[in-house]
Design an enzyme around this catalytic site. Structure first.
Site, PDB file in Angstrom:
ATOM      1  N   HIS A 102       0.413  -3.881   1.151  1.00  0.00           N
ATOM      2  CA  HIS A 102       0.032  -3.770   2.560  1.00  0.00           C
ATOM      3  C   HIS A 102      -0.517  -5.065   3.162  1.00  0.00           C
ATOM      4  O   HIS A 102      -0.824  -5.096   4.361  1.00  0.00           O
ATOM      5  CB  HIS A 102      -1.022  -2.673   2.723  1.00  0.00           C
ATOM      6  CG  HIS A 102      -2.322  -3.067   2.112  1.00  0.00           C
ATOM      7  ND1 HIS A 102      -2.538  -3.006   0.755  1.00  0.00           N
ATOM      8  CD2 HIS A 102      -3.453  -3.570   2.658  1.00  0.00           C
ATOM      9  CE1 HIS A 102      -3.759  -3.445   0.492  1.00  0.00           C
ATOM     10  NE2 HIS A 102      -4.333  -3.791   1.630  1.00  0.00           N
TER      11      HIS A 102
ATOM     12  N   HIS B 149      -1.698  -8.633   7.533  1.00  0.00           N
ATOM     13  CA  HIS B 149      -2.120  -7.294   7.114  1.00  0.00           C
ATOM     14  C   HIS B 149      -1.168  -6.290   7.754  1.00  0.00           C
ATOM     15  O   HIS B 149      -1.101  -6.193   8.975  1.00  0.00           O
ATOM     16  CB  HIS B 149      -3.564  -7.025   7.550  1.00  0.00           C
ATOM     17  CG  HIS B 149      -4.219  -5.945   6.774  1.00  0.00           C
ATOM     18  ND1 HIS B 149      -3.957  -4.616   6.985  1.00  0.00           N
ATOM     19  CD2 HIS B 149      -5.100  -6.007   5.752  1.00  0.00           C
ATOM     20  CE1 HIS B 149      -4.678  -3.896   6.134  1.00  0.00           C
ATOM     21  NE2 HIS B 149      -5.379  -4.727   5.375  1.00  0.00           N
TER      22      HIS B 149
END
Length: 152
Positions: free
Chosen positions: A59, A74
């Protein structure tokens, strides 16, 4: 001067509009975010700068480039809770990459089904608040477009 490229296509938004106080208040650093394009299926997220992949999670990743610049990408908010579901790693931690090299793929529509936000902050690590300015905010970018210039 470091040119930071858009790691994925979508609409550029200010960090203040990210639904996470850590990013919105620029605690990690200054930058912008990208609301990913939908309807194209899985998207490939690419390196926004050239350098070494310092950290790589499904992620999120950090690339450490020239002039001691670290850039964090992110993918989504709270997506760590997905434990990698819906993400495919293409690169490996420790790899040296060029700007534009593929790092990870994911489908924003899959994240939408989880209830998490798919918005993707792109942040210069440890930079002072409001030190990144992008004329792209409010507009659309394609993968590889200049997202912002950074000078320490």
């Amino acid at each position: 001067m470091t040119v930071v490229l858009a790691p994925l296509p979508g609409r550029v938004v200010a960090l203040a509009d990210v639904p996470d106080p850590v990013f919105a208040q620029q605690m990690v650093g200054s930058g912008v975010a990208i609301e990913p394009a939908r309807g194209q299926g899985p998207l490939t997220v690419v390196a926004p700068i050239s350098g070494k992949i310092l950290k790589l999670h499904p992620h999120a990743f950090v690339i450490f480039g020239e002039k001691a610049t670290g850039v964090l990408v992110h993918i989504g908010i709270d997506t760590v809770k997905l434990e990698g579901d819906g993400f495919t790693l293409i690169a490996a931690e420790g790899d040296t990459v060029d700007a534009g090299d593929p790092i990870v793929s994911f489908d924003p529509a899959h994240i939408d089904t989880t209830g998490y936000s798919a918005i993707c902050p792109v942040v210069v690590m440890d930079s002072k608040p409001d030190t990144v300015e992008s004329s792209s905010v409010g507009g659309d970018v394609a993968t590889g477009d200049t997202l912002f210039d950074w000078s320490a």
